[in-house]
Design a protein around this motif. Structure first.
Motif, PDB file in Angstrom:
ATOM      1  N   LEU A  89       0.840  -1.201   0.000  1.00 34.13           N
ATOM      2  CA  LEU A  89       0.000   0.000   0.000  1.00 34.13           C
ATOM      3  C   LEU A  89       0.874   1.251   0.000  1.00 34.13           C
ATOM      4  N   PRO A  90       0.540   2.238  -0.830  1.00 32.02           N
ATOM      5  CA  PRO A  90       1.357   3.449  -0.879  1.00 32.02           C
ATOM      6  C   PRO A  90       1.094   4.425   0.266  1.00 32.02           C
ATOM      7  N   SER A  91       0.093   4.163   1.067  1.00 33.98           N
ATOM      8  CA  SER A  91      -0.274   5.076   2.144  1.00 33.98           C
ATOM      9  C   SER A  91       0.814   5.143   3.214  1.00 33.98           C
ATOM     10  N   GLY A  92       1.103   6.335   3.669  1.00 31.85           N
ATOM     11  CA  GLY A  92       2.076   6.518   4.743  1.00 31.85           C
ATOM     12  C   GLY A  92       1.528   6.104   6.094  1.00 31.85           C
ATOM     13  N   ASN A  93       0.205   5.933   6.184  1.00 30.46           N
ATOM     14  CA  ASN A  93      -0.433   5.562   7.449  1.00 30.46           C
ATOM     15  C   ASN A  93      -0.009   4.179   7.929  1.00 30.46           C
ATOM     16  N   VAL A  94       0.336   3.304   6.993  1.00 31.47           N
ATOM     17  CA  VAL A  94       0.546   1.905   7.350  1.00 31.47           C
ATOM     18  C   VAL A  94       2.016   1.521   7.501  1.00 31.47           C
ATOM     19  N   LEU A  95       2.925   2.430   7.253  1.00 29.98           N
ATOM     20  CA  LEU A  95       4.346   2.111   7.322  1.00 29.98           C
ATOM     21  C   LEU A  95       4.759   1.671   8.724  1.00 29.98           C
ATOM     22  N   GLN A  96       4.366   2.428   9.739  1.00 31.14           N
ATOM     23  CA  GLN A  96       4.726   2.075  11.112  1.00 31.14           C
ATOM     24  C   GLN A  96       4.047   0.790  11.540  1.00 31.14           C
ATOM     25  N   ILE A  97       2.814   0.578  11.095  1.00 32.80           N
ATOM     26  CA  ILE A  97       2.104  -0.654  11.439  1.00 32.80           C
ATOM     27  C   ILE A  97       2.829  -1.854  10.843  1.00 32.80           C
ATOM     28  N   SER A  98       3.301  -1.720   9.620  1.00 30.33           N
ATOM     29  CA  SER A  98       4.060  -2.808   8.984  1.00 30.33           C
ATOM     30  C   SER A  98       5.337  -3.117   9.762  1.00 30.33           C
ATOM     31  N   ASN A  99       6.033  -2.076  10.206  1.00 28.66           N
ATOM     32  CA  ASN A  99       7.240  -2.282  11.017  1.00 28.66           C
ATOM     33  C   ASN A  99       6.899  -2.944  12.355  1.00 28.66           C
ATOM     34  N   ASP A 100       5.785  -2.539  12.940  1.00 27.88           N
ATOM     35  CA  ASP A 100       5.351  -3.151  14.201  1.00 27.88           C
ATOM     36  C   ASP A 100       5.016  -4.631  14.014  1.00 27.88           C
ATOM     37  N   LEU A 101       4.444  -4.975  12.861  1.00 21.93           N
ATOM     38  CA  LEU A 101       4.133  -6.378  12.595  1.00 21.93           C
ATOM     39  C   LEU A 101       5.399  -7.217  12.517  1.00 21.93           C
ATOM     40  N   GLU A 102       6.460  -6.657  11.946  1.00 23.75           N
ATOM     41  CA  GLU A 102       7.743  -7.374  11.892  1.00 23.75           C
ATOM     42  C   GLU A 102       8.265  -7.631  13.314  1.00 23.75           C
ATOM     43  N   ASN A 103       8.177  -6.622  14.162  1.00 22.73           N
ATOM     44  CA  ASN A 103       8.607  -6.786  15.559  1.00 22.73           C
ATOM     45  C   ASN A 103       7.727  -7.793  16.299  1.00 22.73           C
ATOM     46  N   LEU A 104       6.440  -7.768  16.016  1.00 19.57           N
ATOM     47  CA  LEU A 104       5.516  -8.716  16.640  1.00 19.57           C
ATOM     48  C   LEU A 104       5.832 -10.143  16.214  1.00 19.57           C
ATOM     49  N   ARG A 105       6.161 -10.332  14.958  1.00 23.61           N
ATOM     50  CA  ARG A 105       6.533 -11.666  14.477  1.00 23.61           C
ATOM     51  C   ARG A 105       7.809 -12.152  15.175  1.00 23.61           C
ATOM     52  N   ASP A 106       8.758 -11.257  15.411  1.00 20.99           N
ATOM     53  CA  ASP A 106       9.975 -11.636  16.140  1.00 20.99           C
ATOM     54  C   ASP A 106       9.646 -12.072  17.568  1.00 20.99           C
ATOM     55  N   LEU A 107       8.733 -11.351  18.212  1.00 14.79           N
ATOM     56  CA  LEU A 107       8.334 -11.731  19.571  1.00 14.79           C
ATOM     57  C   LEU A 107       7.615 -13.084  19.584  1.00 14.79           C
ATOM     58  N   LEU A 108       6.808 -13.349  18.563  1.00 16.98           N
ATOM     59  CA  LEU A 108       6.137 -14.653  18.476  1.00 16.98           C
ATOM     60  C   LEU A 108       7.156 -15.776  18.316  1.00 16.98           C
ATOM     61  N   HIS A 109       8.231 -15.499  17.584  1.00 17.02           N
ATOM     62  CA  HIS A 109       9.286 -16.506  17.422  1.00 17.02           C
ATOM     63  C   HIS A 109       9.989 -16.769  18.754  1.00 17.02           C
ATOM     64  N   LEU A 110      10.198 -15.730  19.539  1.00 16.88           N
ATOM     65  CA  LEU A 110      10.788 -15.919  20.867  1.00 16.88           C
ATOM     66  C   LEU A 110       9.869 -16.761  21.758  1.00 16.88           C
ATOM     67  N   LEU A 111       8.575 -16.469  21.704  1.00 16.67           N
ATOM     68  CA  LEU A 111       7.621 -17.262  22.495  1.00 16.67           C
ATOM     69  C   LEU A 111       7.619 -18.720  22.054  1.00 16.67           C
ATOM     70  N   ALA A 112       7.665 -18.936  20.756  1.00 20.39           N
ATOM     71  CA  ALA A 112       7.659 -20.312  20.242  1.00 20.39           C
ATOM     72  C   ALA A 112       8.913 -21.055  20.664  1.00 20.39           C
ATOM     73  N   SER A 113      10.062 -20.414  20.553  1.00 24.14           N
ATOM     74  CA  SER A 113      11.299 -21.101  20.934  1.00 24.14           C
ATOM     75  C   SER A 113      11.357 -21.341  22.439  1.00 24.14           C
ATOM     76  N   SER A 114      10.734 -20.470  23.229  1.00 28.24           N
ATOM     77  CA  SER A 114      10.707 -20.693  24.676  1.00 28.24           C
ATOM     78  C   SER A 114       9.814 -21.880  25.038  1.00 28.24           C
ATOM     79  N   ASN A 115       8.840 -22.176  24.166  1.00 22.82           N
ATOM     80  CA  ASN A 115       7.966 -23.332  24.373  1.00 22.82           C
ATOM     81  C   ASN A 115       8.518 -24.577  23.692  1.00 22.82           C
TER      82      ASN A 115
END
Length: 167
Positions: A89-115
């Motif tokens: 999407l070319p909208s500037g509104n979603v750029l930070q949300i996309s970056n946050d999703l990348e960070n959220l995916r990293d946290l999910l990987h940490l949770l998975a590896s801890s389990n």
């Protein structure tokens, strides 16, 4: 003397065991906080309030909707799809949300590896069929529907993180 060392070690054992569990709880708390932050960012985008996450729009069937119980790996796959769409999407509104999703995916990987259930990182998704055509035809509608469904998915993930989630 020999008992002294062993007794000290046994006395420290509960503290050592507890110290290992604390970071996992912190990761889970950070994950929940990041989800709440992303939901708040979506709420701050005024035009996303006009569409229900259950609404069907022709040509947008590739956008994940609400799903029942999600495992950690399914959460990651869902977030990867949303991230791919948001970066298109070319909208500037979603750029930070996309970056946050990348960070959220990293946290999910940490949770998975801890389990003890690591799962393969969703590195290269196939280009979503028809995404470019849909963006050309209805950019605004696509952004609204994507953000609305993402918000619903994140709220489901937040609730599921309170319960034990499988790999």
């Amino acid at each position: 003397m020999r008992c002294g060392f062993l007794c000290r070690f046994l006395w420290l054992w509960p503290y050592l065991f507890y110290a290992d569990a604390a970071p996992i709880q912190k990761v889970q708390d950070d994950t929940k906080t990041l989800i709440k932050t992303i939901v708040t960012r979506i709420n701050d985008i005024a035009h996303t309030r006009s569409v229900s996450s259950k609404q069907r729009v022709t040509g947008l069937d590739f956008i994940p909707g609400l799903q029942p119980v999600l495992s950690l790996s399914k959460m990651d796959q869902t977030l990867a799809i949303y991230q791919q769409i948001l970066t298109s999407l070319p909208s500037g509104n979603v750029l930070q949300i996309s970056n946050d999703l990348e960070n959220l995916r990293d946290l999910l990987h940490l949770l998975a590896s801890s389990n003890s259930c690591p799962f393969p990182r969703t590195r290269s998704l196939k280009t979503l069929e028809g995404l470019d055509d849909v963006l050309e035809a209805s950019l605004y509608s696509t952004e609204v529907v994507v953000l609305s469904r993402l918000q619903g998915s994140l709220q489901d993930m937040l609730q599921q993180l309170d319960f034990s989630t499988g790999c």
